[in-house]
Design a protein around this motif. Structure first.
Motif, mmCIF file in Angstrom:
data_model
loop_
_atom_site.group_PDB
_atom_site.id
_atom_site.type_symbol
_atom_site.label_atom_id
_atom_site.label_comp_id
_atom_site.label_asym_id
_atom_site.label_seq_id
_atom_site.Cartn_x
_atom_site.Cartn_y
_atom_site.Cartn_z
ATOM 1 N N VAL A 42 0.905 -0.798 0.056
ATOM 2 C CA VAL A 42 -0.177 -0.027 0.164
ATOM 3 C C VAL A 42 0.871 1.148 0.230
ATOM 4 C CG1 VAL A 42 -1.746 1.305 1.670
ATOM 5 C CG2 VAL A 42 -1.851 -1.367 1.087
ATOM 6 N N ALA A 43 0.834 1.702 -0.472
ATOM 7 C CA ALA A 43 2.020 3.155 -1.375
ATOM 8 C C ALA A 43 1.388 4.176 -1.289
ATOM 9 C CB ALA A 43 2.004 3.604 -2.766
ATOM 10 N N LEU A 44 1.866 5.100 0.352
ATOM 11 C CA LEU A 44 0.888 5.816 0.777
ATOM 12 C C LEU A 44 2.207 6.970 0.058
ATOM 13 C CD1 LEU A 44 0.926 5.317 4.672
ATOM 14 C CD2 LEU A 44 -0.630 4.723 2.459
ATOM 15 N N VAL A 45 0.978 8.304 -0.982
ATOM 16 C CA VAL A 45 1.663 9.390 -1.180
ATOM 17 C C VAL A 45 1.580 10.104 -1.750
ATOM 18 C CG1 VAL A 45 3.147 7.758 -3.155
ATOM 19 C CG2 VAL A 45 0.811 8.445 -3.435
ATOM 20 N N ARG A 46 2.481 11.865 -1.523
ATOM 21 C CA ARG A 46 1.388 13.020 -1.881
ATOM 22 C C ARG A 46 0.411 13.559 -2.829
ATOM 23 N NH1 ARG A 46 4.959 17.270 1.204
ATOM 24 N NH2 ARG A 46 6.454 16.000 1.385
ATOM 25 N N SER A 88 1.691 -2.992 -9.347
ATOM 26 C CA SER A 88 0.722 -3.536 -8.512
ATOM 27 C C SER A 88 0.249 -2.811 -7.407
ATOM 28 C CB SER A 88 0.936 -5.213 -8.602
ATOM 29 O OG SER A 88 0.953 -5.604 -10.066
ATOM 30 N N ALA A 89 0.760 -1.929 -6.526
ATOM 31 C CA ALA A 89 0.158 -1.250 -5.174
ATOM 32 C C ALA A 89 -0.864 -0.838 -5.304
ATOM 33 C CB ALA A 89 1.864 -0.428 -5.297
ATOM 34 N N GLU A 90 -1.383 -1.247 -3.992
ATOM 35 C CA GLU A 90 -2.371 0.358 -4.036
ATOM 36 C C GLU A 90 -2.391 1.398 -3.600
ATOM 37 O OE1 GLU A 90 -6.178 0.338 -0.166
ATOM 38 O OE2 GLU A 90 -4.941 -2.176 -0.910
ATOM 39 N N VAL A 91 -2.753 2.957 -3.761
ATOM 40 C CA VAL A 91 -2.170 3.177 -3.912
ATOM 41 C C VAL A 91 -3.186 4.037 -3.138
ATOM 42 C CG1 VAL A 91 -1.794 5.970 -4.741
ATOM 43 C CG2 VAL A 91 -1.042 4.082 -6.216
ATOM 44 N N ARG A 92 -2.910 5.382 -1.610
ATOM 45 C CA ARG A 92 -3.529 5.989 -0.707
ATOM 46 C C ARG A 92 -2.867 7.209 -0.699
ATOM 47 N NH1 ARG A 92 -5.224 1.545 3.896
ATOM 48 N NH2 ARG A 92 -6.172 0.164 2.846
ATOM 49 N N GLY A 127 -3.068 6.842 10.737
ATOM 50 C CA GLY A 127 -4.025 6.595 11.701
ATOM 51 C C GLY A 127 -4.975 5.573 9.963
ATOM 52 N N ARG A 128 -5.821 6.183 9.875
ATOM 53 C CA ARG A 128 -6.866 6.601 8.602
ATOM 54 C C ARG A 128 -6.181 5.643 7.687
ATOM 55 N NH1 ARG A 128 -8.478 11.308 10.632
ATOM 56 N NH2 ARG A 128 -7.847 12.637 8.829
ATOM 57 N N ALA A 129 -4.986 6.086 7.538
ATOM 58 C CA ALA A 129 -4.593 5.623 6.165
ATOM 59 C C ALA A 129 -3.194 4.235 6.144
ATOM 60 C CB ALA A 129 -2.776 6.754 5.300
ATOM 61 N N PHE A 130 -3.554 3.881 6.992
ATOM 62 C CA PHE A 130 -2.981 2.730 7.770
ATOM 63 C C PHE A 130 -4.378 1.151 7.534
ATOM 64 C CE2 PHE A 130 1.001 4.470 10.082
ATOM 65 C CZ PHE A 130 0.788 4.565 8.879
#
Length: 219
Positions: A28-32, A44-48, A61-64
């Protein structure tokens, strides 16, 4: 396992995503920026979306949500803006640690930098000093948390092709290592309970990754 990767468009993270997918995990890739979505989804990464510097621990916490582990791979780098060493390397880590707790996540792997506990020489630049101190303090905060942590401290990062051969341990001397080999170590330690509570330097060496981890964890 769904793995939240803070700094999900970083150079190490982009090597890590396919390794996690190959292992049957879900990165799960967390990006700006939304602009990174297509590239990361193609891997194949989920993006948030998560702005590390502007959002608070509750947003982390919500992003996780729904994840079982966190990899903190974000960094302002040893060059550039001194202030971003605090807002990204330190505060980003602190919010990730708190956010993991809020999300009920225990497993946490952090990318740091080699030997940051040692005093910074007086003749270093202010930016380098800020970088080392931010990494040092972030590691100390993680060690004092109640999370199941592992800290990986690579030497000078390069874009060379991976070798799969490393030196790993608390007293490994300074040297360089390809980012792709760092990613391989991150992927390998995530689901190994024997690596919990360990902090290791990491550079290129002569030992295959799996064997190096087994040796370091048994000491």
């Amino acid at each position: 396992m769904r793995v939240a990767i803070v700094g999900g468009h970083g150079q190490i993270a982009r090597h890590l995503h396919p390794l996690l997918v190959a292992a049957g995990d879900r990165p799960v890739a967390l990006v700006r920026s939304e602009s990174h979505r297509a590239e990361l989804e193609a891997a194949s990464a989920e993006v948030r979306l998560l702005d590390i510097e502007r959002e608070d621990a509750d947003a982390f916490g919500r992003a996780f949500d729904g994840c079982e582990a966190v990899v903190f791979a974000a960094g302002g780098g040893p060059d550039g803006n001194k202030e971003r060493k605090r807002t990204v390397d330190l505060e980003g880590s602190l919010k990730s640690i708190e956010g993991a707790g809020l999300a009920g996540i225990r497993r946490f792997v952090q990318v740091s930098a080699i030997d940051v506990d040692r005093p910074v020489a007086d003749d270093t630049s202010d930016v380098w000093r800020a970088y080392v101190e931010a990494k040092r303090d972030a590691d100390a905060a993680l060690r004092s948390s109640d999370l199941d942590w592992t800290i990986i401290r690579p030497g000078r990062l390069t874009d060379e092709a991976p070798t799969g051969l490393v030196a790993l341990g608390p007293e490994v001397s300074r040297a360089s290592i390809p980012r792709a080999d760092v990613a391989a170590v991150l992927a390998a330690v995530l689901d190994r309970s024997a690596t919990i509570g360990h902090q290791w330097n990491l550079v290129s060496g002569e030992t295959p990754v799996a064997e190096a981890i087994n040796r370091a964890a048994s000491r």
